[in-house]
Design an enzyme around this catalytic site. Structure first.
Site, mmCIF file in Angstrom:
data_model
loop_
_atom_site.group_PDB
_atom_site.id
_atom_site.type_symbol
_atom_site.label_atom_id
_atom_site.label_comp_id
_atom_site.label_asym_id
_atom_site.label_seq_id
_atom_site.Cartn_x
_atom_site.Cartn_y
_atom_site.Cartn_z
ATOM 1 N N HIS A 1 -17.403 53.700 7.343
ATOM 2 C CA HIS A 1 -16.234 54.531 7.618
ATOM 3 C C HIS A 1 -16.134 55.674 6.613
ATOM 4 C CE1 HIS A 1 -12.385 55.205 9.502
ATOM 5 N NE2 HIS A 1 -11.893 55.428 8.307
ATOM 6 N N LYS B 1 -7.532 47.005 18.753
ATOM 7 C CA LYS B 1 -7.459 48.442 18.430
ATOM 8 C C LYS B 1 -8.880 48.996 18.353
ATOM 9 C CE LYS B 1 -7.045 52.166 15.585
ATOM 10 N NZ LYS B 1 -8.129 52.937 14.948
ATOM 11 N N GLU C 1 -11.283 59.918 15.079
ATOM 12 C CA GLU C 1 -11.611 58.991 13.978
ATOM 13 C C GLU C 1 -13.100 59.050 13.650
ATOM 14 O OE1 GLU C 1 -9.766 55.125 14.303
ATOM 15 O OE2 GLU C 1 -11.302 54.251 13.018
ATOM 16 N N ASP D 1 -5.767 58.469 32.001
ATOM 17 C CA ASP D 1 -4.520 58.276 31.270
ATOM 18 C C ASP D 1 -4.682 57.121 30.269
ATOM 19 O OD1 ASP D 1 -1.977 57.531 30.477
ATOM 20 O OD2 ASP D 1 -1.069 57.805 32.447
HETATM 21 C C1 MEV Z 1 -10.647 50.904 12.922
HETATM 22 O O1 MEV Z 1 -10.245 52.019 13.652
HETATM 23 C C2 MEV Z 1 -10.971 49.755 13.836
HETATM 24 C C3 MEV Z 1 -11.293 48.435 13.158
HETATM 25 O O2 MEV Z 1 -10.220 48.073 12.286
HETATM 26 C C4 MEV Z 1 -11.470 47.406 14.224
HETATM 27 C C5 MEV Z 1 -11.601 45.992 13.717
HETATM 28 O O3 MEV Z 1 -11.100 45.684 12.636
HETATM 29 O O4 MEV Z 1 -12.181 45.180 14.472
HETATM 30 C C6 MEV Z 1 -12.512 48.550 12.291
#
Ligand code: MEV
Length: 441
Positions: free
Chosen positions: A396, A283, A85, A299
């Site tokens: 991003h 995430k 990513e 792992d």
């Molecule tokens: C993207 O991979 C992760 C985010 O969505 C985490 C978040 O929203 O805190 C940017």
């Protein structure tokens, strides 16, 4: 065409690629050429990699990156990360830099025990089973002495064994639960071998022990396996500073330090309250955690599974991190289970996992837990900071611009022009395509 094949695993790598190309692709020659090219130049290394799984036909590449300047417990680390990513490594590096000037990251291992389970059925009375278990338990230790000898020498082994009764959920269901200290190894193979020995010992005990009535001998082992939920293998990482230390960052976003801290705390609070947000929030944490776990040959599925269960430990899925803003002080903390190893498994076999551990200064498993937790927290900090200020897309999409340019076949010169142009423009696939079209015409 989609053909079924028997004996696929017996074919050579070249034969496997050929068969796949002929049966599942439109252009077998191109497929064969592509797949055959993804291999290590050194045959011995390639053999090691091929040995990791069944039916390996090529190496699947991911970028191996480094986030430098991580100060954790006063020590500086360059942290290796494996992730596809675009913005993750940049975000981790930027958070590392931010906290470098504000005391760095702090981390401490809370506990290091792992759990294994033997699930079995028995139809007698629970009280009687508990009596029998008193006799069986020392035999479980005894029967696994050879398997645990090495680990005991290193200061680990089985730390306790208990009988658990699941009768109220499923008649006749019991569990032998054992706790393990596995020192610097993740310990999955060790734990599973011990558990399978427990299962054999349990079965032979019920067959052979003279003081059991005939109707007490019927025991059935269902399965023996470690648990990837490791709430007693826990690590905590945190950052803290006076709110005033946010002044520059806040000013650059047109707000004051108090508002920035308040908005940050509220964003974390939302992830405590709402499982939908908590999932995305966590995430983001695992973006950092998985990347280091992968880079060190650990792992990541086990870590993810255990982490998410921990996030739901109080019957609702919540954020793994917490934030407090009190008396002019900001504290942001992450606590989660991390069962990782720095010996055994892939750690010494995977050439780059070995290098990762070298870059990290050959850490113990405890130190690696601290590093990984700090990176998870850094990632979370960077994401929430963006979300409550510029929004996530700015950073991003800037990182994603390279992917879009590559996808559109931009030349070096076009890429450089696009990077310059999109410094102050919103990046989107169509905007980049339009930019290239105009440039090309
Ligand atoms: C993207 O991979 C992760 C985010 O969505 C985490 C978040 O929203 O805190 C940017």
């Amino acid at each position: 065409m989609n053909k079924i094949i028997s004996g696929f695993s017996k074919l050579s790598k070249t034969q496997k690629i050929k068969w796949l190309g002929e049966n599942y692709t439109d252009n077998p020659d191109a497929f064969e050429a592509e797949l055959s090219s993804w291999r290590h130049s050194d045959d011995a290394t390639q053999r090691v990699v091929d040995g990791f799984t069944e039916n390996a036909i090529a190496n699947y590449v991911l970028p191996y990156s480094v986030a430098p300047n991580f100060i954790i417990n006063g020590r500086t680390y360059a942290v290796p990360m494996v992730i596809e990513e675009s913005s993750v490594v940049a975000a981790a590096s930027s958070a590392a830099k931010f906290w470098q000037e504000r005391g760095g990251f702090h981390a401490e291992v809370v506990s290091t025990l792992k759990i294994g389970q033997v699930h079995f059925m028995w139809s007698g009375k629970p009280e009687r089973l508990y009596e029998i278990f008193k006799i069986l338990k020392p035999r479980l230790f005894e029967a696994t002495k050879d398997l645990t000898a090495n680990m005991r020498e290193r200061g680990g082994g089985i730390t306790s064994i208990q009988l658990l009764d699941f009768e109220n959920l499923e008649p006749g269901l019991y569990q032998i639960r054992a706790w393990f200290e596995t020192c610097d190894s993740m310990g999955a193979n060790f734990i599973n071998s011990v558990l399978e020995r427990f299962a054999d010992t349990l079965e032979s005990f019920f067959t052979e022990y003279p003081d059991l009535a005939d109707d007490e001998r019927d025991v059935e082992v269902i399965m023996s396996i470690l648990s990837n939920y490791t709430p007693e293998c826990l690590v905590k990482a945190w950052v803290e500073c006076p709110i005033a230390a946010f002044a520059d960052l806040a000013r650059s976003q047109g707000m004051d330090a108090d508002s920035l801290a308040r908005r940050f705390q509220m964003a974390v609070r939302i992830a405590q309250i709402d499982p939908f947000r908590a999932t995305t929030h966590n995430k983001g944490i695992f973006n950092g955690i998985d990347a280091v776990v992968m880079a060190t040959g650990n792992d990541f599925r086990a870590i993810e599974a255990g982490g998410h269960t921990y996030a739901a430990r109080n019957s609702q899925y919540r954020s793994l991190s917490t934030c407090t803003v009190k008396n002019g002080h900001f504290r942001f903390e992450l606590e989660l289970p991390l069962a990782v190893g720095t010996v055994g498994g892939l750690t010494a076999l995977h050439p780059l996992a070995k290098r990762s551990l070298e870059i990290l200064g050959k850490p113990s498993a405890r130190e690696l837990m601290c590093i990984i937790a700090a990176v998870g927290l850094a990632q979370n900090f960077a994401a929430v900071r963006s979300l409550i200020t510029t929004g996530i897309q700015q950073g991003h999409m800037k990182m994603h611009l390279t992917n879009i340019l590559n996808h559109l076949g931009a030349s070096e010169e076009e890429s450089a022009a696009a990077q310059f142009h999109f410094q102050h423009q919103t990046v989107s696939f169509s905007a980049v395509r339009a930019f290239l079209q105009e440039k090309r015409s």
